[in-house]
Design a protein around this motif. Structure first.
Motif, PDB file in Angstrom:
ATOM      1  N   TYR A 137      30.322  79.500  34.471  1.00 39.23           N
ATOM      2  CA  TYR A 137      29.218  80.403  34.915  1.00 39.23           C
ATOM      3  C   TYR A 137      27.926  79.823  34.691  1.00 39.23           C
ATOM      4  CZ  TYR A 137      31.007  84.172  37.353  1.00 39.23           C
ATOM      5  OH  TYR A 137      31.238  85.414  38.190  1.00 39.23           O
ATOM      6  N   PRO A 138      27.169  78.935  33.623  1.00 35.30           N
ATOM      7  CA  PRO A 138      26.948  78.316  32.773  1.00 35.30           C
ATOM      8  C   PRO A 138      26.219  77.350  33.313  1.00 35.30           C
ATOM      9  CG  PRO A 138      27.641  79.079  30.887  1.00 35.30           C
ATOM     10  CD  PRO A 138      28.388  79.856  31.990  1.00 35.30           C
ATOM     11  N   GLN A 139      27.778  76.744  34.248  1.00 36.02           N
ATOM     12  CA  GLN A 139      27.801  74.809  34.396  1.00 36.02           C
ATOM     13  C   GLN A 139      26.891  75.793  35.959  1.00 36.02           C
ATOM     14  OE1 GLN A 139      31.680  73.557  33.477  1.00 36.02           O
ATOM     15  NE2 GLN A 139      30.714  72.393  32.664  1.00 36.02           N
ATOM     16  N   LEU A 140      27.283  76.863  36.865  1.00 39.40           N
ATOM     17  CA  LEU A 140      27.188  75.860  37.841  1.00 39.40           C
ATOM     18  C   LEU A 140      25.478  76.857  37.622  1.00 39.40           C
ATOM     19  CD1 LEU A 140      30.311  78.196  39.621  1.00 39.40           C
ATOM     20  CD2 LEU A 140      29.005  76.140  40.528  1.00 39.40           C
ATOM     21  N   GLN A 141      25.198  77.632  36.826  1.00 39.56           N
ATOM     22  CA  GLN A 141      23.479  77.780  36.624  1.00 39.56           C
ATOM     23  C   GLN A 141      22.606  77.372  36.204  1.00 39.56           C
ATOM     24  OE1 GLN A 141      24.892  81.720  34.036  1.00 39.56           O
ATOM     25  NE2 GLN A 141      22.473  81.620  34.686  1.00 39.56           N
ATOM     26  N   THR A 142      23.071  75.765  35.939  1.00 38.40           N
ATOM     27  CA  THR A 142      22.109  74.754  34.848  1.00 38.40           C
ATOM     28  C   THR A 142      22.579  73.354  35.724  1.00 38.40           C
ATOM     29  OG1 THR A 142      23.891  74.698  32.951  1.00 38.40           O
ATOM     30  CG2 THR A 142      22.096  76.337  32.544  1.00 38.40           C
ATOM     31  N   GLN A 143      23.418  73.238  36.291  1.00 37.23           N
ATOM     32  CA  GLN A 143      23.867  71.564  36.475  1.00 37.23           C
ATOM     33  C   GLN A 143      24.194  71.804  37.937  1.00 37.23           C
ATOM     34  OE1 GLN A 143      26.465  69.820  33.307  1.00 37.23           O
ATOM     35  NE2 GLN A 143      26.035  71.709  32.710  1.00 37.23           N
ATOM     36  N   LYS A 144      23.587  72.216  39.110  1.00 35.68           N
ATOM     37  CA  LYS A 144      24.193  72.629  40.351  1.00 35.68           C
ATOM     38  C   LYS A 144      23.543  70.986  41.406  1.00 35.68           C
ATOM     39  CE  LYS A 144      21.919  74.442  44.682  1.00 35.68           C
ATOM     40  NZ  LYS A 144      21.477  73.086  45.304  1.00 35.68           N
ATOM     41  N   GLY A 145      22.835  70.226  40.503  1.00 37.55           N
ATOM     42  CA  GLY A 145      22.373  68.865  41.522  1.00 37.55           C
ATOM     43  C   GLY A 145      23.603  68.152  40.912  1.00 37.55           C
ATOM     44  N   LYS A 146      24.075  68.064  40.078  1.00 43.91           N
ATOM     45  CA  LYS A 146      25.351  67.056  39.007  1.00 43.91           C
ATOM     46  C   LYS A 146      26.944  68.113  39.744  1.00 43.91           C
ATOM     47  CE  LYS A 146      25.476  64.839  36.511  1.00 43.91           C
ATOM     48  NZ  LYS A 146      25.106  62.868  36.871  1.00 43.91           N
TER      49      LYS A 146
END
Length: 359
Positions: A137-146
């Motif tokens: 979840y945190p990755q999807l929240q903070t690294q959308k562009g990547k």
């Protein structure tokens, strides 16, 4: 008369033949409009070629012609997937792709006219599912562009691989080099999760598009060199481009509620901290005011005492220069004779001044 009849028949025959030839010519022209590429079948058999926009000749009655859109096409998708922790996530995303105009006949041959729904959607959905299942979840929240970048590369790679496989099965023997991609999330950093300053250690996603080889460094030792990661494959890639854009991510309601509670708690803590800081600032301000006041009073006293001392020094100078004046001041404040008829204190002797004698 017979000659006239024959002549008339010849004229009409000539005209009819001309009309027939003209009709055949018109029927033999196939127009492929801009933004499309064509393919055709002759007596039901697909010809091994694609046709660009413009005029093309066909054999009337035995040739069937078809068109495929080769413009940039977008498809909107909504799907529920599972992340690494097995929680659900709903993703709204857009797929953008473009066909290779030289290969539309192979697209029809191997996948048909409804190629996106029958093949492409299934391939990309499975690939995207696999990728999302390795995220948090945190990755999807903070690294959308990547995530968009990596997902686009992985999906494009999968589509190219599948197209190559089915075109090779259809008899294509040509080959090409395919760019290969992977990803990693070894590095971890503290990332801000919301506007309240909440942070969490989150693995950073990184696209890998290279591989390592070893070569002689010229001194008898091997050195590692990173080069683009490519794979030699047989077959053709039907697409010029294939990209994914994430429009919206919806987390489970329980997760959103938990985040909201944390946000409220953090807001309360922040408010209390703000009040504490304001109280500290107020107290420090009051202390500063008292300090300044005390310093001012001390300075006033110092100035007053200094003025008194200066006055005393001036008087001392005056008295030094005028001894008679000293005697006069003493006489005014201290009796010459005290407690009887005889003088107990002689002011003349005290100040070492003798009376002025009459001449």
């Amino acid at each position: 008369m017979i000659a006239s009849i024959l002549f008339s028949l010849g004229v009409w025959l000539f005209i009819g033949l001309g009309v027939f030839v003209l009709c055949v010519a018109i029927l033999s022209i196939w127009i492929v409009p801009t933004g499309y590429a064509g393919y055709k079948t002759v007596l039901g058999k697909l010809t091994n070629a694609s046709y660009a926009d413009g005029l093309h000749l066909v054999i009337p009655y035995i040739t069937d012609t078809f068109l495929m859109d080769i413009r940039v096409i977008t498809k909107s998708e909504v799907d529920t997937k599972k992340v690494l922790t097995r929680n659900n996530i709903t993703v709204e995303y857009t797929i953008t792709y473009q066909l290779n105009p030289k290969l539309v006949h192979l697209v029809y041959k191997t996948m048909g006219t409804n190629y996106y729904d029958s093949h492409i959607h299934k391939w990309l959905d499975a690939n995207f599912d696999t990728f999302v299942s390795k995220l948090t979840y945190p990755q999807l929240q903070t690294q959308k562009g990547k995530i968009e970048e990596i997902a686009s590369k992985l999906i494009a790679q999968e589509i190219e691989r599948k197209c190559s496989e089915i075109s090779a099965q259809a008899g294509i023997t040509s080959s090409h080099e395919m760019n290969c991609y992977s990803f990693k999330s070894d590095d971890i950093t503290a990332i801000k999760l919301d506007e309240n300053g909440s942070t969490e250690e989150v693995p950073l996603l990184e696209l890998i598009d290279y591989t390592s080889v070893y070569e002689d460094d010229g001194n008898g030792a091997l050195r590692e060199v990173q080069i683009p990661w490519k794979e030699h494959v047989v077959g053709e890639n039907y697409f010029l481009s294939f990209d994914l854009k994430i429009n919206k991510v919806i987390f489970e309601s329980a997760y959103e509620e938990a985040r909201a509670k944390v946000a409220v708690a953090k807001a309360a803590v922040a408010e209390a901290e703000q009040k504490k800081q304001e109280a500290i600032v107020t107290a420090e301000g009051q202390r500063e005011i008292l300090r300044i006041k005390a310093e001012g009073e001390a300075e006033a006293i110092k100035l007053t005492e200094g003025a008194k001392n200066e006055k005393i020094e001036e008087l001392a100078k005056i008295y030094n220069l005028n001894p008679i004046l000293v005697k006069k001041v003493l006489a005014e404040h201290f009796p010459t004779v005290f407690g009887g008829a005889q003088p107990m204190i002689n002011l003349d002797q005290m100040v070492n001044i003798h009376p002025i004698q009459n001449q």
